[in-house]
Design an enzyme around this catalytic site. Sequence first.
Site, PDB file in Angstrom:
ATOM      1  N   LEU A 209     -19.145   8.227  17.871  1.00  0.00           N
ATOM      2  CA  LEU A 209     -18.959   7.779  19.111  1.00  0.00           C
ATOM      3  C   LEU A 209     -18.475   8.784  20.214  1.00  0.00           C
ATOM      4  CD1 LEU A 209     -17.128   4.394  18.658  1.00  0.00           C
ATOM      5  CD2 LEU A 209     -19.510   4.678  18.499  1.00  0.00           C
ATOM      6  N   ASN A 241     -22.057   9.048  23.460  1.00  0.00           N
ATOM      7  CA  ASN A 241     -20.506   9.000  23.656  1.00  0.00           C
ATOM      8  C   ASN A 241     -20.219   7.731  24.130  1.00  0.00           C
ATOM      9  OD1 ASN A 241     -17.786   9.467  24.165  1.00  0.00           O
ATOM     10  ND2 ASN A 241     -17.970  11.160  25.758  1.00  0.00           N
ATOM     11  N   CYS A 242     -19.103   7.112  23.529  1.00  0.00           N
ATOM     12  CA  CYS A 242     -18.737   5.552  23.943  1.00  0.00           C
ATOM     13  C   CYS A 242     -17.325   5.585  24.224  1.00  0.00           C
ATOM     14  CB  CYS A 242     -19.222   4.742  22.668  1.00  0.00           C
ATOM     15  SG  CYS A 242     -20.956   5.044  22.113  1.00  0.00           S
ATOM     16  N   VAL A 243     -16.551   6.372  24.128  1.00  0.00           N
ATOM     17  CA  VAL A 243     -15.220   6.297  24.471  1.00  0.00           C
ATOM     18  C   VAL A 243     -14.587   7.111  25.720  1.00  0.00           C
ATOM     19  CG1 VAL A 243     -14.446   5.814  22.048  1.00  0.00           C
ATOM     20  CG2 VAL A 243     -14.811   8.351  23.075  1.00  0.00           C
TER      21      VAL A 243
END
Lengths: 426, 347, 118
Positions: A209, A241-243
């Site tokens: 993530l 990228n997910c955060v």
Amino acid sequence: MKLELGYIYIKDIQFGETSKVENGIIYVNKDELKSIILEDQNLKSVEFDLAKPGESVRITPVKDVIEPRVKVEGPGGIFPGMLSKVETVGSGKTNVLKGAAVVTTGKIVGFQEGIIDMTGPGAEYTPFSKLNNLVMICEPIDGLKQPEHEKALRFAGYKAAAYLGELAKNITPDETETFETLSVTEGMKAYPELPRVAYVLMLQTQGLLHDTYVYGVDAKRIISTLIYPTEIMDGAIVSGNCVSACDKNTTYHHLNNPVIHDLFEQHGKTLNFVGVIITNENVYLADKERSSNWSSKLAEFLGVDGVIISQEGFGNPDTDLIMNCKKIEAKGIKTVIITDEYAGRDGSSQSLADADVSANAVVTGGNANEVINLPKLDKVIGHINYVDIIAGGFDGSLHEDGSITVELQVITGATNEMGFNKLSAR
Amino acid sequence: MIKVVQYINQFFANVGGEEMAHIPAEIREGHVGPGLAFQQAFKDEAEIVATIVCGDSYFNENLDKAKAEVLAMVKQYNPDLFIAGPAFNAGRYGVACGTIAAAVKEELGIPSITGMYKENPGADMFKNKVYMVSTKNSAAGMRDAVKKMAPLALKLAKGEKIGSSAEEGYMPNGIRVNFFEKERGSKRAVGMLLKKLAGKEFETEFPMPDFDRVDPNPAVKDITKAKIALVTSGGIVPKGNPDHIESSSASKYGEYDIEGVMDLTEETFETAHGGYDPIYANADSDRVLPVDILRDLEKEGKIGSLYRYYYSTVGNGTAVKSAKAFAAEIGKKLKADGVDAVILTST
Amino acid sequence: MVITNNDLVNNKYKDLINIKFIDGNYRDVLVFARDKIHEGYELLTHPLSSSVKPNETPFKSLIISDLKGELNLDSVIVIENSIMTYDKFNKVNIRFNEKVIGDFKLIDLTVLESALNI
């Protein structure tokens, strides 16, 4: 290397019998796209929805935002190393569906974050409220592990964007713009009196993530390197990228990198834009030292007078940013860094986790801890119940009337560290 | 109608210059001097009901008394807004404006504002305590000062949201506030870089914290011969705090004789520091000021000797300027007495 | 040495590498590491690794050197700044469900593994 971008301005997006782009309107055949997405056996279902500027719609949790593009002339295809072969891209012609995007949502982990409001106060903070969005809600097969789930979702986004982009392949653009980067020696001859400037692009690279890919390579495995700015316009860099929703760089940000755009705007007039140095933000401190050694060495090698350094994410990248800045300044090269701040809800805390006296020219995307009230919107695409547990949310964030009180950091792209927005702080 | 009280000095009240700087505070009905320009800027929204005039020498030489007198005058009118100055580059006037504006805000809870030139000594002292508008360096900048101060003052009085320092014109006060710039960040970055490359003046959007770093001295050649002193900002004082060192914002430091003292005990020493839980320091002050260990080292011959005096102040909220002044004095004494090295302990 | 309060990390690696398991919160991990660093151990990974905010995830794993050397000032600065950063975030008091807790542990593990190079 020279690339012509052809912009086809999109004013609406609709579902229709046949997928096509006509008179600035994208028509999407849901079933056809669905069958393409579900070719991935890790996905159980996919639903599509539309979110347009001004609508009372909240999209959450947002994973990625991707602009539809298609290669019209020249080698390679969009998203090389991911969807297309690892051909070098960045030359020829590429068509862009300007004003449209694919937005992927779905909970890979329980604390997934990222809000896009299409209207109201929240809409002012995210650039994606101005786009005609095709939103995808993907569900994985039962028992799929998080890494595979993330990958499936990531690829679903690229595929949908490429599918829409393909519709624009034979359309004459409303407007075109050409970007050219000369070789180092040619550039010196062409603009002998202009200051030479490079762009140091920092990529988030820290694990599940938190990853970014360059031509399909996980960027935490790269050593700082050089890339033509136009390669990035063809999707050579994509986001996994997910955060940290507010300051992660979505694929849309990479495709439309504002620093590249604004350096090109001055190229040949007030400065000579030499090229892009990409570097990573690893967890290992020795990696940070090595990567910043290399980015400063490359800046020196290119013989530039100045660089702009952009950042991605929160906390430890501050250390990479300061290392890059300090080491490049130490070589006598002037720097401007772009970051954002975590100064606490009242704005009184120290903004960055690292600092150095050489970082004397800073552009800020604003304080991500500042609190904002988002009213209830008529429709929610995705899930909202999680806001109590995400970064920037807190116990009681979600009110009974459907409105939410959160820190700006929940809003996708709000404090972008490439300088995509007008938001700032003093 | 918003009721306003303004504070100005003898010069701006047309009483006189330096020769009249001794006059005590007095109050006059309505606006005086620069008050006219403010009154015009307020239009019908606010009225300056009274003006306090005070000599700069009087205020600064009788700080506590003058402050109390002015506060009482302000209180008597119970205004909705208090304005001090603007003081431009007049140092004592600036300190007076900052002192009284901050006091009105903190002690009376009345919205308060002042203005001065950024290099006025009052600026660094008070810009984080009260909204302080950045003005030009002389009274010729009055018009510009009123233009910035009046709207901000009205906003404060009305309890409206105050924007960032860049929008409102006050000096950065350590509180970061978001706002929308005219250009996006990347474009601002390109513009800033071009200025930096051309050697022109540019303004960073985020000033790095002040680094007042000191390069370490070369290592002590022979520690077994060295005379070592102890200096602390942890507030360790002989029991009873004979010099009355303040528990915060210390205005002084103490010099204490430790000849023959082998150990700091609960009965003999304590801390004056108000910024940390004092239980452990009071029980055994060696925890902050390690006299016992140094005596051991002295006995064992590992250091030459422990200097006869130690110096102590309270670091809690103490102005950097005061700390620097203490350090300069202490350093001079240590040097004169042939001290080779100093151990500085904090809390 | 890995310092962690994440049992997923502990269970996976306790027989393979040197691990100090902290029965405490994120801050306890930072403070333990700080104490070690002041003893002369070197910090090897950034304590604020991952963009998951310190008031969001309860878990933290970081790596310091196995051997003690001279005090490393860079390590001291990074760990002290990290503790200050941790402290400035408003603390939230939320009871997470098991799924979310499991996800936090997994992310912490993968971020650590990106440095372990396994």
